[in-house]
Design a protein around this motif. Structure first.
Motif, PDB file in Angstrom:
ATOM      1  N   GLN A  71       0.829  -1.082  -0.011  1.00  0.00           N
ATOM      2  CA  GLN A  71       0.030   0.043   0.016  1.00  0.00           C
ATOM      3  C   GLN A  71       0.803   1.368  -0.185  1.00  0.00           C
ATOM      4  O   GLN A  71       0.548   2.301  -0.601  1.00  0.00           O
ATOM      5  N   LEU A  72       1.977   1.144   0.938  1.00  0.00           N
ATOM      6  CA  LEU A  72       3.070   2.406   0.619  1.00  0.00           C
ATOM      7  C   LEU A  72       3.486   2.527  -0.638  1.00  0.00           C
ATOM      8  O   LEU A  72       3.458   3.739  -1.302  1.00  0.00           O
ATOM      9  N   LEU A  81       5.791   9.645  -6.427  1.00  0.00           N
ATOM     10  CA  LEU A  81       6.965   9.461  -5.836  1.00  0.00           C
ATOM     11  C   LEU A  81       7.756   8.161  -5.941  1.00  0.00           C
ATOM     12  O   LEU A  81       6.865   7.131  -6.395  1.00  0.00           O
ATOM     13  N   SER A  82       8.955   7.930  -5.839  1.00  0.00           N
ATOM     14  CA  SER A  82       9.756   6.900  -6.303  1.00  0.00           C
ATOM     15  C   SER A  82       9.088   5.751  -4.947  1.00  0.00           C
ATOM     16  O   SER A  82       9.151   6.046  -3.975  1.00  0.00           O
ATOM     17  N   TYR A  92       8.090   8.588   5.129  1.00  0.00           N
ATOM     18  CA  TYR A  92       8.808   9.936   5.204  1.00  0.00           C
ATOM     19  C   TYR A  92       8.444  10.689   4.182  1.00  0.00           C
ATOM     20  O   TYR A  92       8.019  11.859   4.051  1.00  0.00           O
ATOM     21  N   GLN A  93       8.601  10.160   2.803  1.00  0.00           N
ATOM     22  CA  GLN A  93       8.462  10.906   1.651  1.00  0.00           C
ATOM     23  C   GLN A  93       7.091  11.289   1.505  1.00  0.00           C
ATOM     24  O   GLN A  93       6.699  12.241   1.218  1.00  0.00           O
ATOM     25  N   LYS A  97       5.233  14.929   1.154  1.00  0.00           N
ATOM     26  CA  LYS A  97       4.249  15.157   0.059  1.00  0.00           C
ATOM     27  C   LYS A  97       2.867  15.546   0.537  1.00  0.00           C
ATOM     28  O   LYS A  97       2.500  16.499   0.168  1.00  0.00           O
ATOM     29  N   LEU A  98       2.422  15.093   1.477  1.00  0.00           N
ATOM     30  CA  LEU A  98       0.854  15.197   2.120  1.00  0.00           C
ATOM     31  C   LEU A  98       1.313  16.940   2.942  1.00  0.00           C
ATOM     32  O   LEU A  98       0.330  17.656   2.634  1.00  0.00           O
ATOM     33  N   ARG A  99       2.357  17.104   3.462  1.00  0.00           N
ATOM     34  CA  ARG A  99       2.570  18.420   3.992  1.00  0.00           C
ATOM     35  C   ARG A  99       2.751  19.280   2.873  1.00  0.00           C
ATOM     36  O   ARG A  99       1.824  20.430   3.039  1.00  0.00           O
TER      37      ARG A  99
END
Length: 149
Positions: A71-72, A81-82, A92-93, A97-99
């Motif tokens: 799911q991640l 994102l990669s 973390y990525q 992105k959500l921020r």
């Protein structure tokens, strides 16, 4: 692809909730399962109230800390994102992105959706995983407004 992923995830979780010992939870899970069947057949539409009502069933199951590696990786692909690295790195990525999306949402709310150019509307839609393959400004504006709600 992403819609199918989310549908499958919710379906599995709804089945698990239906097996709950709590009659209240089981009843709500039955309603969710029936609602999903109506959605797939085209007999229902999703409102923000529906999302809010059913989201309470899942508690923390959809938080980044509780989802599987698959799911991640899918979420990373979904937002551009990669999908490579450790689970911690993917989380973390995604949090970054959500921020960034939340910050962009605040800017859009302050400036107004109607003041965005067509390119900005399409870009904002794509970043949020919303289809942007239309040249109808009204559709793009409505989709961004729905997102901001």
């Amino acid at each position: 692809e992403v819609a199918r992923f989310l549908q499958d995830t919710v379906k599995v979780m709804a089945k698990g909730l239906k097996q709950s010992r709590s009659g209240y939870t089981r009843d709500r899970a039955d309603k969710l399962y029936d609602f999903m069947k109506r959605l797939r057949s085209g007999d229902a539409t999703v409102t923000n109230d529906d999302i809010t009502r059913f989201a309470k069933l899942f508690g923390d199951e959809f938080t980044l800390d509780h989802i599987s590696r698959g799911q991640l990786a899918n979420m990373c692909k979904f937002v551009g994102l990669s999908p490579y690295g450790t689970d911690t790195y993917l989380r973390y990525q995604l949090r970054g992105k959500l921020r960034a999306l939340k910050q962009d949402d605040r800017v859009i709310m302050n400036e107004g959706v109607e003041n965005l150019s067509m390119d900005e509307l399409k870009s904002a839609s794509r970043e949020r995983g919303i289809r942007a393959d239309t040249s109808d400004r009204g559709t793009l504006e409505r989709q961004i407004r729905d997102w901001l709600e």
